[in-house]
Scaffold this motif. Sequence first.
Motif, PDB file in Angstrom:
ATOM      1  N   ASP A   1       0.314  17.635 -11.018  1.00  0.00           N
ATOM      2  CA  ASP A   1      -1.089  17.789 -11.431  1.00  0.00           C
ATOM      3  C   ASP A   1      -1.675  19.085 -10.892  1.00  0.00           C
ATOM      4  O   ASP A   1      -1.347  19.512  -9.788  1.00  0.00           O
ATOM      5  N   THR A   2      -2.549  19.690 -11.659  1.00  0.00           N
ATOM      6  CA  THR A   2      -3.239  20.887 -11.174  1.00  0.00           C
ATOM      7  C   THR A   2      -4.258  20.534 -10.090  1.00  0.00           C
ATOM      8  O   THR A   2      -4.583  21.360  -9.262  1.00  0.00           O
ATOM      9  N   ARG A   3      -4.761  19.296 -10.136  1.00  0.00           N
ATOM     10  CA  ARG A   3      -5.664  18.795  -9.092  1.00  0.00           C
ATOM     11  C   ARG A   3      -4.977  17.629  -8.384  1.00  0.00           C
ATOM     12  O   ARG A   3      -5.041  16.499  -8.858  1.00  0.00           O
ATOM     13  N   PRO A   4      -4.292  17.903  -7.275  1.00  0.00           N
ATOM     14  CA  PRO A   4      -3.547  16.839  -6.605  1.00  0.00           C
ATOM     15  C   PRO A   4      -4.483  15.756  -6.055  1.00  0.00           C
ATOM     16  O   PRO A   4      -5.633  16.029  -5.741  1.00  0.00           O
ATOM     17  N   PRO A   5      -3.978  14.529  -5.955  1.00  0.00           N
ATOM     18  CA  PRO A   5      -4.784  13.415  -5.443  1.00  0.00           C
ATOM     19  C   PRO A   5      -4.901  13.481  -3.917  1.00  0.00           C
ATOM     20  O   PRO A   5      -4.151  12.832  -3.199  1.00  0.00           O
ATOM     21  N   ILE A   6      -5.838  14.274  -3.452  1.00  0.00           N
ATOM     22  CA  ILE A   6      -5.981  14.553  -2.025  1.00  0.00           C
ATOM     23  C   ILE A   6      -6.130  13.273  -1.208  1.00  0.00           C
ATOM     24  O   ILE A   6      -5.543  13.140  -0.129  1.00  0.00           O
ATOM     25  N   ASN A   7      -6.889  12.328  -1.725  1.00  0.00           N
ATOM     26  CA  ASN A   7      -7.086  11.087  -0.982  1.00  0.00           C
ATOM     27  C   ASN A   7      -5.766  10.356  -0.749  1.00  0.00           C
ATOM     28  O   ASN A   7      -5.600   9.681   0.264  1.00  0.00           O
ATOM     29  N   PHE A   8      -4.798  10.536  -1.646  1.00  0.00           N
ATOM     30  CA  PHE A   8      -3.510   9.879  -1.455  1.00  0.00           C
ATOM     31  C   PHE A   8      -2.644  10.606  -0.433  1.00  0.00           C
ATOM     32  O   PHE A   8      -1.820   9.981   0.216  1.00  0.00           O
ATOM     33  N   TYR A   9      -2.846  11.905  -0.262  1.00  0.00           N
ATOM     34  CA  TYR A   9      -2.184  12.604   0.838  1.00  0.00           C
ATOM     35  C   TYR A   9      -2.716  12.053   2.161  1.00  0.00           C
ATOM     36  O   TYR A   9      -1.963  11.813   3.096  1.00  0.00           O
ATOM     37  N   PHE A  10      -4.021  11.845   2.225  1.00  0.00           N
ATOM     38  CA  PHE A  10      -4.631  11.277   3.423  1.00  0.00           C
ATOM     39  C   PHE A  10      -4.107   9.861   3.681  1.00  0.00           C
ATOM     40  O   PHE A  10      -3.725   9.520   4.808  1.00  0.00           O
ATOM     41  N   LEU A  11      -4.088   9.032   2.644  1.00  0.00           N
ATOM     42  CA  LEU A  11      -3.612   7.654   2.805  1.00  0.00           C
ATOM     43  C   LEU A  11      -2.145   7.620   3.228  1.00  0.00           C
ATOM     44  O   LEU A  11      -1.754   6.800   4.067  1.00  0.00           O
ATOM     45  N   LYS A  12      -1.327   8.492   2.669  1.00  0.00           N
ATOM     46  CA  LYS A  12       0.086   8.566   3.062  1.00  0.00           C
ATOM     47  C   LYS A  12       0.189   8.936   4.539  1.00  0.00           C
ATOM     48  O   LYS A  12       0.956   8.326   5.289  1.00  0.00           O
ATOM     49  N   GLY A  13      -0.606   9.915   4.976  1.00  0.00           N
ATOM     50  CA  GLY A  13      -0.621  10.284   6.383  1.00  0.00           C
ATOM     51  C   GLY A  13      -1.050   9.137   7.271  1.00  0.00           C
ATOM     52  O   GLY A  13      -0.456   8.878   8.321  1.00  0.00           O
ATOM     53  N   TYR A  14      -2.072   8.431   6.849  1.00  0.00           N
ATOM     54  CA  TYR A  14      -2.564   7.280   7.608  1.00  0.00           C
ATOM     55  C   TYR A  14      -1.478   6.213   7.739  1.00  0.00           C
ATOM     56  O   TYR A  14      -1.231   5.690   8.837  1.00  0.00           O
TER      57      TYR A  14
ATOM     58  N   ALA B   1       0.840  -1.203   0.000  1.00  0.00           N
ATOM     59  CA  ALA B   1       0.000   0.000   0.000  1.00  0.00           C
ATOM     60  C   ALA B   1       0.872   1.248   0.000  1.00  0.00           C
ATOM     61  O   ALA B   1       0.628   2.192  -0.750  1.00  0.00           O
ATOM     62  N   LYS B   2       1.908   1.229   0.820  1.00  0.00           N
ATOM     63  CA  LYS B   2       2.821   2.373   0.897  1.00  0.00           C
ATOM     64  C   LYS B   2       3.487   2.622  -0.451  1.00  0.00           C
ATOM     65  O   LYS B   2       3.582   3.766  -0.904  1.00  0.00           O
ATOM     66  N   SER B   3       3.939   1.562  -1.105  1.00  0.00           N
ATOM     67  CA  SER B   3       4.579   1.706  -2.423  1.00  0.00           C
ATOM     68  C   SER B   3       3.613   2.276  -3.451  1.00  0.00           C
ATOM     69  O   SER B   3       3.980   3.162  -4.239  1.00  0.00           O
ATOM     70  N   LEU B   4       2.388   1.785  -3.442  1.00  0.00           N
ATOM     71  CA  LEU B   4       1.379   2.281  -4.379  1.00  0.00           C
ATOM     72  C   LEU B   4       1.080   3.759  -4.131  1.00  0.00           C
ATOM     73  O   LEU B   4       1.065   4.568  -5.060  1.00  0.00           O
ATOM     74  N   VAL B   5       0.869   4.114  -2.873  1.00  0.00           N
ATOM     75  CA  VAL B   5       0.556   5.504  -2.523  1.00  0.00           C
ATOM     76  C   VAL B   5       1.704   6.420  -2.936  1.00  0.00           C
ATOM     77  O   VAL B   5       1.488   7.480  -3.539  1.00  0.00           O
ATOM     78  N   GLU B   6       2.925   6.026  -2.634  1.00  0.00           N
ATOM     79  CA  GLU B   6       4.078   6.849  -2.990  1.00  0.00           C
ATOM     80  C   GLU B   6       4.231   6.993  -4.501  1.00  0.00           C
ATOM     81  O   GLU B   6       4.560   8.072  -4.992  1.00  0.00           O
ATOM     82  N   SER B   7       3.964   5.921  -5.243  1.00  0.00           N
ATOM     83  CA  SER B   7       4.102   6.011  -6.700  1.00  0.00           C
ATOM     84  C   SER B   7       3.034   6.923  -7.301  1.00  0.00           C
ATOM     85  O   SER B   7       3.315   7.678  -8.236  1.00  0.00           O
ATOM     86  N   VAL B   8       1.823   6.880  -6.759  1.00  0.00           N
ATOM     87  CA  VAL B   8       0.765   7.780  -7.248  1.00  0.00           C
ATOM     88  C   VAL B   8       1.133   9.230  -6.931  1.00  0.00           C
ATOM     89  O   VAL B   8       1.014  10.110  -7.791  1.00  0.00           O
ATOM     90  N   LEU B   9       1.588   9.482  -5.703  1.00  0.00           N
ATOM     91  CA  LEU B   9       1.957  10.856  -5.342  1.00  0.00           C
ATOM     92  C   LEU B   9       3.097  11.368  -6.209  1.00  0.00           C
ATOM     93  O   LEU B   9       3.086  12.524  -6.635  1.00  0.00           O
ATOM     94  N   GLU B  10       4.062  10.518  -6.492  1.00  0.00           N
ATOM     95  CA  GLU B  10       5.178  10.928  -7.345  1.00  0.00           C
ATOM     96  C   GLU B  10       4.719  11.189  -8.776  1.00  0.00           C
ATOM     97  O   GLU B  10       5.077  12.195  -9.390  1.00  0.00           O
ATOM     98  N   ALA B  11       3.909  10.292  -9.312  1.00  0.00           N
ATOM     99  CA  ALA B  11       3.434  10.428 -10.689  1.00  0.00           C
ATOM    100  C   ALA B  11       2.531  11.645 -10.866  1.00  0.00           C
ATOM    101  O   ALA B  11       2.475  12.227 -11.948  1.00  0.00           O
ATOM    102  N   ARG B  12       1.836  12.022  -9.824  1.00  0.00           N
ATOM    103  CA  ARG B  12       0.876  13.129  -9.911  1.00  0.00           C
ATOM    104  C   ARG B  12       1.367  14.405  -9.235  1.00  0.00           C
ATOM    105  O   ARG B  12       0.573  15.306  -8.968  1.00  0.00           O
ATOM    106  N   SER B  13       2.648  14.508  -8.979  1.00  0.00           N
ATOM    107  CA  SER B  13       3.189  15.641  -8.220  1.00  0.00           C
ATOM    108  C   SER B  13       2.988  16.988  -8.911  1.00  0.00           C
ATOM    109  O   SER B  13       2.931  18.022  -8.246  1.00  0.00           O
TER     110      SER B  13
END
Length: 75
Positions: free
Chosen positions: A36-49, A22-34
């Motif tokens: 984006d004009t609309r950041p993946p907010i749910n992935f910021y939450f998941l990373k925090g969790y 899960a951590k690897s997936l979340v980090e890869s999404v955040l990196e790939a979308r760094s």
Amino acid sequence: GGINAATCRAMDLIVRSRTQEAKSLVESVLEARSNDTRPPINFYFLKGYLLEESGDYASAIGYLQSAQQLSPQWI
């Protein structure tokens, strides 16, 4: 695929206690979308969790605060 599928996949991994995956997936999404004009907010939450679950409270707070600032109505 897409962001919604990645969200479902991350949640599935978390529920199944497959935290490293899960951590690897979340980090890869955040990196790939760094940029984006609309950041993946749910992935910021998941990373925090996930950071909170691993005991890294200071970093977790930063990600959760970022999610809240980006979308106050969501959190």
